[in-house]
Design a protein around this motif. Structure first.
Motif, short mmCIF file in Angstrom:
data_model
loop_
_atom_site.label_atom_id
_atom_site.label_comp_id
_atom_site.label_asym_id
_atom_site.label_seq_id
_atom_site.Cartn_x
_atom_site.Cartn_y
_atom_site.Cartn_z
N SER A 55 31.50 49.39 33.29
CA SER A 55 32.30 48.22 32.93
C SER A 55 32.16 47.17 34.03
N ALA A 56 32.56 45.95 33.73
CA ALA A 56 32.53 44.88 34.73
C ALA A 56 33.42 45.24 35.92
N TYR A 57 34.56 45.88 35.65
CA TYR A 57 35.44 46.31 36.73
C TYR A 57 34.74 47.32 37.63
N ALA A 58 34.07 48.32 37.04
CA ALA A 58 33.37 49.34 37.82
C ALA A 58 32.26 48.72 38.67
N VAL A 59 31.55 47.75 38.11
CA VAL A 59 30.50 47.06 38.87
C VAL A 59 31.12 46.30 40.03
N ALA A 60 32.25 45.65 39.78
CA ALA A 60 32.93 44.90 40.85
C ALA A 60 33.37 45.83 41.98
N VAL A 61 33.90 46.99 41.62
CA VAL A 61 34.31 47.98 42.63
C VAL A 61 33.09 48.44 43.42
N VAL A 66 38.36 45.42 45.84
CA VAL A 66 39.40 46.40 46.15
C VAL A 66 40.63 46.02 45.33
N GLY A 67 41.07 46.93 44.49
CA GLY A 67 42.24 46.68 43.66
C GLY A 67 42.16 47.45 42.36
N GLU A 69 42.36 47.89 38.08
CA GLU A 69 41.73 47.19 36.97
C GLU A 69 42.62 46.03 36.50
N ALA A 70 43.93 46.21 36.53
CA ALA A 70 44.85 45.13 36.15
C ALA A 70 44.70 43.93 37.10
N GLU A 71 44.56 44.22 38.40
CA GLU A 71 44.36 43.14 39.37
C GLU A 71 43.02 42.44 39.13
N TRP A 72 42.03 43.22 38.78
CA TRP A 72 40.71 42.65 38.46
C TRP A 72 40.81 41.70 37.26
N LEU A 73 41.50 42.17 36.21
CA LEU A 73 41.65 41.34 35.01
C LEU A 73 42.44 40.06 35.32
N LYS A 74 43.45 40.16 36.14
CA LYS A 74 44.23 38.98 36.54
C LYS A 74 43.35 37.99 37.30
#
Length: 138
Positions: A55-61, A66-67, A69-74
């Motif tokens: 997912s985009a979140y997993a790639v970002a991590v 650091v944070g 998934e909710a923080e990433w979406l925000k």
């Protein structure tokens, strides 16, 4: 014997010239004339479908976010996007709050301030013919 060596050298030289220039060679010398190009073969199997990507979140991590998934979406809620023809048209230094779209590649990139480079975070995977090298499975 020296006459024989001379004849062999001349014959080898003329064979080399004939072969390099694409000409035919006398079959009595043991070589065969170049034939026509054959028909193109059938297309091979398409291969197995690979596993779903991250997912985009997993790639970002993976790239330092650091944070939760909710923080990433925000964080990405108000992210702007800009379009360019290709990655070579992007600014030399990007902005981490902008999503960069390369329209010719049908790919999405993000800028990373720590590494000072763009990372591809999305692409039309149906357009990829093959992946060569690297660690493609994770």
């Amino acid at each position: 014997m020296s006459d024989l060596q001379g004849d062999l050298k001349e014959t080898a030289a003329s064979l080399s010239v004939a072969i390099i220039s694409g000409g035919s060679v006398d079959a009595s010398l043991g070589a065969v004339a170049k034939g026509d190009k054959g028909d193109k073969g059938d297309k091979g199997d398409t291969g197995n479908v690979g596993a779903d990507g991250k997912s985009a979140y997993a790639v970002a991590v993976d790239h330092g976010f650091v944070g939760t998934e909710a923080e990433w979406l925000k964080r990405i809620e108000n992210v702007r996007q800009v379009q360019y023809a290709d990655i070579y048209s992007f600014p030399k230094v990007g902005n981490p709050d902008i999503v960069y779209i390369a329209t010719k590649e049908n790919a999405t990139y993000r800028w990373d301030d720590d590494s000072l480079k763009y990372y591809c975070v999305g692409r039309d995977f149906n357009a990829i013919e093959y992946i060569s090298g690297g660690n493609a499975n994770g």
